[in-house]
Design a protein around this motif. Structure first.
Motif, PDB file in Angstrom:
ATOM      1  N   ALA A   1       5.393   6.342  -1.401  1.00 37.05           N
ATOM      2  CA  ALA A   1       5.517   7.746  -0.973  1.00 37.05           C
ATOM      3  C   ALA A   1       4.121   8.351  -0.771  1.00 37.05           C
ATOM      4  N   ALA A   2       3.187   8.006  -1.661  1.00 38.24           N
ATOM      5  CA  ALA A   2       1.813   8.524  -1.518  1.00 38.24           C
ATOM      6  C   ALA A   2       1.156   7.944  -0.259  1.00 38.24           C
ATOM      7  N   TRP A   3       1.394   6.665   0.008  1.00 39.97           N
ATOM      8  CA  TRP A   3       0.800   6.044   1.204  1.00 39.97           C
ATOM      9  C   TRP A   3       1.402   6.641   2.477  1.00 39.97           C
ATOM     10  N   GLN A   4       2.700   6.966   2.394  1.00 42.17           N
ATOM     11  CA  GLN A   4       3.353   7.573   3.573  1.00 42.17           C
ATOM     12  C   GLN A   4       2.784   8.980   3.807  1.00 42.17           C
ATOM     13  N   ALA A   5       2.603   9.727   2.697  1.00 43.69           N
ATOM     14  CA  ALA A   5       2.044  11.086   2.829  1.00 43.69           C
ATOM     15  C   ALA A   5       0.623  11.024   3.393  1.00 43.69           C
ATOM     16  N   ALA A   6      -0.101   9.954   3.071  1.00 48.88           N
ATOM     17  CA  ALA A   6      -1.477   9.808   3.573  1.00 48.88           C
ATOM     18  C   ALA A   6      -1.503   9.328   5.026  1.00 48.88           C
ATOM     19  N   GLY A   7      -0.332   8.968   5.567  1.00 51.01           N
ATOM     20  CA  GLY A   7      -0.272   8.498   6.960  1.00 51.01           C
ATOM     21  C   GLY A   7      -0.647   7.032   7.109  1.00 51.01           C
ATOM     22  N   TRP A   8      -0.565   6.256   6.021  1.00 53.58           N
ATOM     23  CA  TRP A   8      -0.926   4.833   6.078  1.00 53.58           C
ATOM     24  C   TRP A   8       0.272   3.950   6.413  1.00 53.58           C
ATOM     25  N   VAL A   9       1.464   4.363   5.986  1.00 46.85           N
ATOM     26  CA  VAL A   9       2.668   3.541   6.206  1.00 46.85           C
ATOM     27  C   VAL A   9       3.784   4.439   6.732  1.00 46.85           C
ATOM     28  N   ALA A  10       4.791   3.805   7.336  1.00 45.80           N
ATOM     29  CA  ALA A  10       5.944   4.561   7.847  1.00 45.80           C
ATOM     30  C   ALA A  10       7.166   3.651   7.803  1.00 45.80           C
ATOM     31  N   PRO A  11       8.359   4.224   7.671  1.00 44.24           N
ATOM     32  CA  PRO A  11       9.559   3.381   7.701  1.00 44.24           C
ATOM     33  C   PRO A  11       9.663   2.677   9.048  1.00 44.24           C
ATOM     34  N   TRP A  12      10.104   1.425   9.018  1.00 48.43           N
ATOM     35  CA  TRP A  12      10.331   0.683  10.265  1.00 48.43           C
ATOM     36  C   TRP A  12      11.841   0.624  10.520  1.00 48.43           C
ATOM     37  N   TYR A  13      12.594   0.022   9.586  1.00 46.20           N
ATOM     38  CA  TYR A  13      14.054  -0.010   9.704  1.00 46.20           C
ATOM     39  C   TYR A  13      14.662  -0.194   8.321  1.00 46.20           C
ATOM     40  N   THR A  14      15.967   0.023   8.231  1.00 43.18           N
ATOM     41  CA  THR A  14      16.652  -0.122   6.939  1.00 43.18           C
ATOM     42  C   THR A  14      17.755  -1.166   7.082  1.00 43.18           C
ATOM     43  N   GLU A  15      17.822  -2.058   6.107  1.00 36.33           N
ATOM     44  CA  GLU A  15      18.861  -3.103   6.111  1.00 36.33           C
ATOM     45  C   GLU A  15      19.262  -3.339   4.656  1.00 36.33           C
ATOM     46  N   ASP A  16      20.523  -3.604   4.401  1.00 39.35           N
ATOM     47  CA  ASP A  16      21.028  -3.834   3.030  1.00 39.35           C
ATOM     48  C   ASP A  16      20.601  -2.715   2.076  1.00 39.35           C
ATOM     49  N   GLY A  17      20.514  -1.515   2.571  1.00 40.51           N
ATOM     50  CA  GLY A  17      20.152  -0.388   1.714  1.00 40.51           C
ATOM     51  C   GLY A  17      18.667  -0.285   1.389  1.00 40.51           C
ATOM     52  N   HIS A  18      17.834  -1.191   1.926  1.00 37.99           N
ATOM     53  CA  HIS A  18      16.388  -1.139   1.640  1.00 37.99           C
ATOM     54  C   HIS A  18      15.595  -0.833   2.904  1.00 37.99           C
ATOM     55  N   THR A  19      14.808   0.221   2.843  1.00 42.80           N
ATOM     56  CA  THR A  19      13.949   0.552   3.984  1.00 42.80           C
ATOM     57  C   THR A  19      12.791  -0.427   4.042  1.00 42.80           C
ATOM     58  N   ARG A  20      12.506  -0.932   5.252  1.00 44.74           N
ATOM     59  CA  ARG A  20      11.333  -1.783   5.482  1.00 44.74           C
ATOM     60  C   ARG A  20      10.216  -0.875   5.983  1.00 44.74           C
ATOM     61  N   TYR A  21       9.097  -0.892   5.278  1.00 46.76           N
ATOM     62  CA  TYR A  21       7.944  -0.082   5.681  1.00 46.76           C
ATOM     63  C   TYR A  21       6.949  -0.949   6.436  1.00 46.76           C
ATOM     64  N   ARG A  22       6.404  -0.398   7.526  1.00 46.26           N
ATOM     65  CA  ARG A  22       5.299  -1.053   8.232  1.00 46.26           C
ATOM     66  C   ARG A  22       4.041  -0.257   7.927  1.00 46.26           C
ATOM     67  N   ALA A  23       2.897  -0.911   8.021  1.00 41.92           N
ATOM     68  CA  ALA A  23       1.631  -0.193   7.841  1.00 41.92           C
ATOM     69  C   ALA A  23       1.133   0.197   9.218  1.00 41.92           C
ATOM     70  N   LEU A  24       0.688   1.428   9.376  1.00 45.28           N
ATOM     71  CA  LEU A  24       0.209   1.891  10.673  1.00 45.28           C
ATOM     72  C   LEU A  24      -1.135   1.222  10.956  1.00 45.28           C
ATOM     73  N   GLY A  25      -1.226   0.566  12.114  1.00 49.15           N
ATOM     74  CA  GLY A  25      -2.440  -0.197  12.424  1.00 49.15           C
ATOM     75  C   GLY A  25      -2.365  -1.630  11.930  1.00 49.15           C
ATOM     76  N   GLY A  26      -1.226  -2.011  11.349  1.00 46.38           N
ATOM     77  CA  GLY A  26      -1.065  -3.382  10.855  1.00 46.38           C
ATOM     78  C   GLY A  26      -1.205  -3.436   9.343  1.00 46.38           C
ATOM     79  N   MET A  27      -0.610  -4.479   8.748  1.00 47.47           N
ATOM     80  CA  MET A  27      -0.570  -4.565   7.279  1.00 47.47           C
ATOM     81  C   MET A  27      -1.974  -4.622   6.674  1.00 47.47           C
ATOM     82  N   ASN A  28      -2.926  -5.214   7.387  1.00 49.49           N
ATOM     83  CA  ASN A  28      -4.268  -5.294   6.814  1.00 49.49           C
ATOM     84  C   ASN A  28      -4.923  -3.918   6.680  1.00 49.49           C
ATOM     85  N   ALA A  29      -4.499  -2.976   7.534  1.00 51.47           N
ATOM     86  CA  ALA A  29      -5.068  -1.621   7.452  1.00 51.47           C
ATOM     87  C   ALA A  29      -4.732  -0.991   6.099  1.00 51.47           C
ATOM     88  N   LEU A  30      -3.543  -1.304   5.563  1.00 52.86           N
ATOM     89  CA  LEU A  30      -3.162  -0.773   4.246  1.00 52.86           C
ATOM     90  C   LEU A  30      -4.143  -1.293   3.178  1.00 52.86           C
TER      91      LEU A  30
END
Ligand code: FAD
Length: 312
Positions: free
Chosen positions: A70-99
């Protein structure tokens, strides 16, 4: 004077441990053998395209990791991508290494520094790199894959290496492709074809990570990768391309193939971290100790830092 801790590995586990120890007032030294931080949070460039190469997303199950996400999302580093089986998949903006780069922002990580030997002098750890640089610290946290941590520890902490010796990993071939037009990967940009040699296929453009018409990441199954560990990479590429054909839709303009030897821990170990007081304080962290995911790496790094704070 602040207590000192050397952390080997600047992936999710090492970066989390470093952040926790820094908050607790420790003086932290972080080293990584890679050219940059992130470990399996890896993103590669091919021309203008950006492709997540290791971890593709993360999920959040524990309260602690939900709070971090939640803190990373508020900072604009990650965002939800899609939800499956009740779990949201988060992607990192700019790619996972940016996180990983965001998490490393307070540290001067000594990259391209491969630790080759560990020793204890008095009650201090002494680590020496491939190029002969020596690091000294009151405490040590190791985050490399278990076989590499075992090799580094040798017979220094037998109870730790014995506990690590049961951990095994699946390897994974990752094939990265750029295309000259859109792909046929279904929205929202991933598929898991059943029954073949491909475990995961994603379009980084649809995922919102890459520019260009299409940039695909293809992960082979563990079984296929094990069988082809010594096969010519050109042949592995050909076999994966054959299986991926229904999802391409356009012509391949460039490709790269990479083999992750320690991609995903096979068994779900929930010990969080393994530690010892003697001959000097040491903790081993990593995804293999707390669930084979980014979240497990985070929780394990946190547990290792807290254990080090307790045992000093
Ligand atoms: C192909 C693939 C797909 C994945 N997909 C997902 C996914 O979709 N979702 C998910 O949650 N997880 C996924 N994972 C797993 C996820 O990437 C890991 O769980 C997590 O990133 C592990 O973090 P870590 O810090 O424990 O280890 P690592 O990221 O491996 O970090 C260990 C670090 O130690 C360094 N190191 C090793 N030896 C030395 C040495 N001697 N000296 C100095 N440095 C050293 C390495 O360079 C590395 O940076 C995937 C992994 C792979 C490979």
């Amino acid at each position: 004077m602040s207590k000192t801790c050397l952390i080997i590995g600047a992936g999710m586990s090492g970066l989390t441990a470093a952040t926790e120890l820094r908050t607790a007032g420790w003086n932290v030294t972080l080293v990584d053998k890679g050219r940059g931080v992130g470990g399996r949070l890896s993103t590669r460039r091919i021309g203008n395209s950006r492709l997540d190469h290791g971890a593709q997303f993360f999920t959040t199950r524990s309260t602690q990791f939900c709070r971090a996400a939640a803190a990373w999302q508020a900072a604009g580093w990650v965002a939800p991508w899609y939800t499956e089986d009740g779990h949201t998949r988060y992607r990192a903006l700019g790619g996972m290494n940016a996180l990983a780069k965001h998490l490393a922002r307070h540290f001067h990580v000594q990259t391209e520094t491969k630790i080759e030997t560990l020793a204890v002098t008095g009650s201090h750890w002494q680590a020496t790199s491939e190029s002969g640089v020596t690091f000294e610290a009151d405490a040590l946290i190791l985050t490399p894959p278990a076989p590499q941590s075992i090799a580094l520890l040798g017979n220094l902490a037998p109870e730790v290496t014995t506990a690590l010796s049961v951990i095994d990993y699946d390897p994974c071939f990752a094939l990265l492709l750029t295309l000259d037009g859109p792909s046929l990967v279904p929205a929202p940009g991933y598929t898991r074809p059943a029954g073949g040699i491909i475990d995961w296929l994603a379009d980084n453009t649809q995922k919102g990570v890459s520019e260009g018409p299409a940039a695909l990441t293809i992960h082979a199954t563990g079984a296929f990768t094990r069988k082809h560990l010594n096969t010519d990479p050109a042949e592995v590429t050909r076999l994966l391309l054959e299986d991926a054909a229904p999802y391409l839709g356009s012509t391949v303009t460039a490709s790269q193939i990479h083999r992750w030897m320690y991609a995903k821990p096979v068994a779900d170990n929930q010990s969080m971290c393994i530690s010892a007081m003697h001959p000097a304080p040491v903790a081993v962290a990593g995804d293999a100790l707390a669930g084979s995911r980014v979240e497990g790496a985070y929780l394990s790094g946190l547990a290792a830092a807290r254990r080090i704070c307790e045992i000093r």
